[in-house]
Write a protein that holds these residues in place. Structure first.
Motif, mmCIF file in Angstrom:
data_model
loop_
_atom_site.group_PDB
_atom_site.id
_atom_site.type_symbol
_atom_site.label_atom_id
_atom_site.label_comp_id
_atom_site.label_asym_id
_atom_site.label_seq_id
_atom_site.Cartn_x
_atom_site.Cartn_y
_atom_site.Cartn_z
ATOM 1 N N GLU A 105 -4.421 -2.562 -2.736
ATOM 2 C CA GLU A 105 -5.522 -2.783 -3.670
ATOM 3 C C GLU A 105 -5.907 -4.261 -3.686
ATOM 4 O OE1 GLU A 105 -4.112 -1.479 -7.420
ATOM 5 O OE2 GLU A 105 -4.097 0.659 -6.889
ATOM 6 N N PRO A 106 -7.163 -4.557 -3.972
ATOM 7 C CA PRO A 106 -7.576 -5.966 -4.062
ATOM 8 C C PRO A 106 -6.984 -6.623 -5.301
ATOM 9 C CG PRO A 106 -9.384 -4.518 -4.689
ATOM 10 C CD PRO A 106 -8.297 -3.630 -4.155
ATOM 11 N N ALA A 107 -6.592 -7.881 -5.138
ATOM 12 C CA ALA A 107 -6.053 -8.656 -6.259
ATOM 13 C C ALA A 107 -6.337 -10.128 -5.986
ATOM 14 C CB ALA A 107 -4.560 -8.402 -6.431
ATOM 15 N N VAL A 108 -6.089 -10.961 -6.984
ATOM 16 C CA VAL A 108 -6.410 -12.386 -6.877
ATOM 17 C C VAL A 108 -5.211 -13.157 -6.340
ATOM 18 C CG1 VAL A 108 -7.083 -14.465 -8.126
ATOM 19 C CG2 VAL A 108 -8.088 -12.253 -8.743
ATOM 20 N N PHE A 109 -5.436 -13.911 -5.262
ATOM 21 C CA PHE A 109 -4.424 -14.801 -4.706
ATOM 22 C C PHE A 109 -4.751 -16.223 -5.145
ATOM 23 C CE2 PHE A 109 -2.976 -17.763 -1.421
ATOM 24 C CZ PHE A 109 -1.634 -17.426 -1.346
ATOM 25 N N HIS A 110 -3.761 -16.894 -5.725
ATOM 26 C CA HIS A 110 -3.954 -18.252 -6.232
ATOM 27 C C HIS A 110 -3.504 -19.250 -5.162
ATOM 28 C CE1 HIS A 110 -4.677 -16.451 -10.152
ATOM 29 N NE2 HIS A 110 -3.548 -15.772 -10.013
ATOM 30 N N GLY A 111 -4.451 -19.877 -4.487
ATOM 31 C CA GLY A 111 -4.137 -20.823 -3.423
ATOM 32 C C GLY A 111 -4.377 -22.258 -3.828
ATOM 33 N N ASP A 112 -3.998 -23.187 -2.941
ATOM 34 C CA ASP A 112 -4.184 -24.613 -3.215
ATOM 35 C C ASP A 112 -5.650 -24.979 -3.385
ATOM 36 O OD1 ASP A 112 -1.505 -25.138 -3.182
ATOM 37 O OD2 ASP A 112 -1.450 -25.795 -1.092
ATOM 38 N N HIS A 113 -6.522 -24.239 -2.708
ATOM 39 C CA HIS A 113 -7.947 -24.567 -2.738
ATOM 40 C C HIS A 113 -8.742 -23.597 -3.611
ATOM 41 C CE1 HIS A 113 -7.164 -27.504 0.383
ATOM 42 N NE2 HIS A 113 -6.598 -26.567 1.122
ATOM 43 N N GLY A 114 -8.048 -22.947 -4.540
ATOM 44 C CA GLY A 114 -8.742 -22.048 -5.448
ATOM 45 C C GLY A 114 -8.290 -20.607 -5.291
ATOM 46 N N ASP A 115 -8.852 -19.750 -6.111
ATOM 47 C CA ASP A 115 -8.495 -18.332 -6.094
ATOM 48 C C ASP A 115 -9.351 -17.568 -5.090
ATOM 49 O OD1 ASP A 115 -6.758 -18.984 -8.083
ATOM 50 O OD2 ASP A 115 -7.956 -18.121 -9.713
ATOM 51 N N ALA A 116 -8.771 -16.487 -4.573
ATOM 52 C CA ALA A 116 -9.497 -15.621 -3.645
ATOM 53 C C ALA A 116 -9.033 -14.190 -3.852
ATOM 54 C CB ALA A 116 -9.267 -16.054 -2.200
ATOM 55 N N THR A 117 -9.951 -13.262 -3.760
ATOM 56 C CA THR A 117 -9.612 -11.845 -3.873
ATOM 57 C C THR A 117 -9.315 -11.302 -2.479
ATOM 58 O OG1 THR A 117 -11.026 -11.567 -5.824
ATOM 59 C CG2 THR A 117 -10.408 -9.579 -4.608
ATOM 60 N N VAL A 118 -8.102 -10.798 -2.298
ATOM 61 C CA VAL A 118 -7.654 -10.319 -0.988
ATOM 62 C C VAL A 118 -6.899 -9.002 -1.168
ATOM 63 C CG1 VAL A 118 -7.475 -12.650 -0.031
ATOM 64 C CG2 VAL A 118 -5.496 -11.616 -1.161
ATOM 65 N N PRO A 119 -6.713 -8.223 -0.088
ATOM 66 C CA PRO A 119 -5.935 -6.979 -0.194
ATOM 67 C C PRO A 119 -4.458 -7.282 -0.464
ATOM 68 C CG PRO A 119 -7.332 -6.980 1.767
ATOM 69 C CD PRO A 119 -7.336 -8.375 1.236
ATOM 70 N N PHE A 120 -3.875 -6.618 -1.429
ATOM 71 C CA PHE A 120 -2.459 -6.742 -1.745
ATOM 72 C C PHE A 120 -1.751 -5.433 -1.410
ATOM 73 C CE2 PHE A 120 -3.252 -10.691 -3.589
ATOM 74 C CZ PHE A 120 -2.116 -11.237 -4.177
ATOM 75 N N MET A 121 -0.676 -5.532 -0.609
ATOM 76 C CA MET A 121 0.134 -4.355 -0.306
ATOM 77 C C MET A 121 1.153 -4.154 -1.423
ATOM 78 S SD MET A 121 0.759 -4.794 3.803
ATOM 79 C CE MET A 121 1.732 -6.284 3.611
ATOM 80 N N HIS A 122 1.409 -2.899 -1.771
ATOM 81 C CA HIS A 122 2.358 -2.585 -2.836
ATOM 82 C C HIS A 122 3.373 -1.568 -2.319
ATOM 83 C CE1 HIS A 122 0.006 -4.544 -6.076
ATOM 84 N NE2 HIS A 122 -1.030 -4.192 -5.338
ATOM 85 N N GLN A 123 4.623 -1.771 -2.735
ATOM 86 C CA GLN A 123 5.662 -0.834 -2.331
ATOM 87 C C GLN A 123 6.905 -1.045 -3.192
ATOM 88 O OE1 GLN A 123 8.638 -0.399 1.390
ATOM 89 N NE2 GLN A 123 6.490 -0.553 1.981
ATOM 90 N N ARG A 124 7.567 0.033 -3.521
ATOM 91 C CA ARG A 124 8.867 -0.032 -4.180
ATOM 92 C C ARG A 124 9.922 0.445 -3.189
ATOM 93 N NH1 ARG A 124 8.954 -0.692 -9.674
ATOM 94 N NH2 ARG A 124 6.945 -0.557 -10.750
ATOM 95 N N CYS A 125 10.887 -0.416 -2.891
ATOM 96 C CA CYS A 125 11.914 -0.042 -1.924
ATOM 97 C C CYS A 125 13.211 -0.767 -2.250
ATOM 98 C CB CYS A 125 11.467 -0.341 -0.496
ATOM 99 S SG CYS A 125 10.910 -2.024 -0.244
ATOM 100 N N GLU A 126 14.300 -0.254 -1.689
ATOM 101 C CA GLU A 126 15.620 -0.793 -1.998
ATOM 102 C C GLU A 126 16.144 -1.743 -0.930
ATOM 103 O OE1 GLU A 126 18.125 2.555 -2.545
ATOM 104 O OE2 GLU A 126 17.148 3.226 -4.403
ATOM 105 N N ASP A 127 15.452 -1.855 0.199
ATOM 106 C CA ASP A 127 15.991 -2.653 1.297
ATOM 107 C C ASP A 127 15.311 -4.010 1.440
ATOM 108 O OD1 ASP A 127 13.598 -1.630 2.094
ATOM 109 O OD2 ASP A 127 14.359 -0.536 3.831
#
Length: 258
Positions: free
Chosen positions: A191-213
């Protein structure tokens, strides 16, 4: 497998007591990052590629030069068969594994030189290196080297190489990696989410997963957090996030980097 493990220990610096030496991987990465990273944006450094290229150079070195290469690379007493074991262990494919990693080396020697037969035999045997006699003054010399690089990186790298005819020897080492997650991320969970970078914020795809390893570590001494995400060949993607104000220390100190 014992020789294989010993060679990787040399590269990782695991053959000494914890903290007493950072090993070639971390020393070279620290030097390279500190030298070339400033003002150049993202930088990729491959310690194994650099190690293999310099180890190949050592096969033709003598005297003080050989001593310095031996000390820097940690290759005291390594035989041609042990070098070959390292290369083969990297390039081998395991059953049921989709990840691919391969290393290839080549030596390009000016037609004006007559290399020792023993050097040619050593690099071919120990590193499975391709040896080419080339006229560096030929306008197509650079294209030949570039084509070799493109071939062994599956077309991902196609550098524009120019030769001016003064070159005597060129050593090229490539690393190709196509790693696959041990537990793949699902496209539906991206899903798209906001990435906070040194040169400002950007909306980029974020991968999500719940795992034990997936491993998580933090170090309050040097100031960083780390996540290790495994691939299907038991290697891993290691992501390090330095605390605010600690990046310079981390980059310039091989022990901290380790």
């Amino acid at each position: 497998m014992e020789a294989d493990t010993a060679l990787f220990d040399v590269l990782k610096g695991l053959d000494g007591e914890p903290g007493d030496r950072a090993g070639f991987v971390y020393r070279s990465a620290s030097d390279m990052l500190a030298t070339v990273a400033d003002g150049r944006g993202n930088v990729n450094v491959s310690p194994i590629s650099l190690w293999l290229a310099l180890a190949l150079v050592a096969q033709g070195a003598q005297g003080r030069t050989l001593e310095q290469l031996t000390d820097a690379l940690g290759i005291h007493g390594l035989s041609g068969n042990e070098y070959r074991t390292l290369v083969e262990s990297i390039n081998q494919r395991r059953p049921g594994v989709k990840s691919v990693i391969s290393v290839h080396d080549s030596v390009w020697i000016s037609a004006t030189l007559t290399p020792r037969t023993s050097f040619i035999d050593d690099v071919r045997h120990a590193f499975a290196a391709e040896v080419n006699i080339i006229d560096f003054s030929d306008p197509n010399a650079g294209k030949s080297i570039s084509s070799w690089i493109s071939k062994h990186t599956k077309g991902l790298l196609q550098p524009a190489i120019e030769c001016n005819g003064t070159e005597l020897l060129s050593i090229i080492s490539t690393v190709f990696a196509d790693s696959r997650w041990k537990t793949p991320f699902e496209l539906n969970d991206t899903e798209p989410a906001v990435f906070h970078g040194d040169h400002g914020d950007a909306t980029v795809p974020f991968m999500h997963q719940r795992c034990e390893d997936v491993s998580y570590l933090c170090d309050e001494t040097f100031g960083w957090e780390r996540v290790d995400i495994p691939f299907d060949d038991d290697s891993e993607l290691r992501i390090v996030l330095p605390d605010s104000g600690t990046l310079e220390t981390l980059v310039h100190d091989p022990v901290a980097l380790r």
